[in-house]
Design a protein around this motif. Sequence first.
Motif, short mmCIF file in Angstrom:
data_model
loop_
_atom_site.label_atom_id
_atom_site.label_comp_id
_atom_site.label_asym_id
_atom_site.label_seq_id
_atom_site.Cartn_x
_atom_site.Cartn_y
_atom_site.Cartn_z
N ASP A 146 6.49 4.00 0.01
CA ASP A 146 6.68 4.17 1.45
C ASP A 146 5.71 3.31 2.25
OD1 ASP A 146 8.74 5.98 1.10
OD2 ASP A 146 7.54 7.75 1.70
N LEU A 147 4.45 3.31 1.84
CA LEU A 147 3.45 2.55 2.58
C LEU A 147 3.75 1.05 2.53
CD1 LEU A 147 0.15 4.43 1.61
CD2 LEU A 147 1.62 4.76 3.62
N GLY A 148 4.21 0.57 1.39
CA GLY A 148 4.59 -0.84 1.27
C GLY A 148 5.79 -1.16 2.15
N ASP A 149 6.79 -0.29 2.13
CA ASP A 149 7.97 -0.49 2.97
C ASP A 149 7.60 -0.44 4.45
OD1 ASP A 149 10.88 -0.77 3.30
OD2 ASP A 149 10.74 1.26 4.13
N TRP A 150 6.74 0.49 4.81
CA TRP A 150 6.28 0.64 6.19
C TRP A 150 5.56 -0.63 6.65
CZ3 TRP A 150 2.52 5.25 7.53
CH2 TRP A 150 2.32 5.33 8.91
#
Length: 177
Positions: A146-150
């Motif tokens: 999620d953090l990478g996608d964000w």
Amino acid sequence: MPNSESPDGPPSFEDAFRGDDVEQRIYGTILQTREPTTASAIANVSDCDPKTARKYLGWFSELGIVTRHDGHPATYERNDAYFEWRRINQLAADHSVEDLQQRVRELSSRIEEYEDTYGAPTPAAVDAVATAESSDDRTIDDVYGDLGDWATARDERTRYERARQQRASTETEQVSG
């Protein structure tokens, strides 16, 4: 053991530029370079003479593709700002203002969902380990994903917004000019 590489297929990763001319091999080497590198090292990877590498690196430096660092010997590194500029120009050329604006809205919506989910303004403000440990349904891999996608959505939104502004400015100039 038979050679599994098809003669018509792509070259192996170790020799990705074997069929290219020397300019393309040097360009490809620069794209893969992550730190300042000497012309001799680039020539070695590109399988060319160091003088030839210096010639093309000088030209790439004039174009802004690489940054030349003076020293003994001089070193060269990929200019990420050039590639960012190029990407934005391509987005502006390939998409209408409306398409770019729609993509900015989609990315903004995704970013807002992550902000709400994690209760933070940016991915950097999230403690991934603590978040995963306090969650019943999210693993550390889920959180890092999620953090990478964000982070990617935030970067892409910036690019699309810059392309939208560029395209809108160009269209305004064409109408008034």
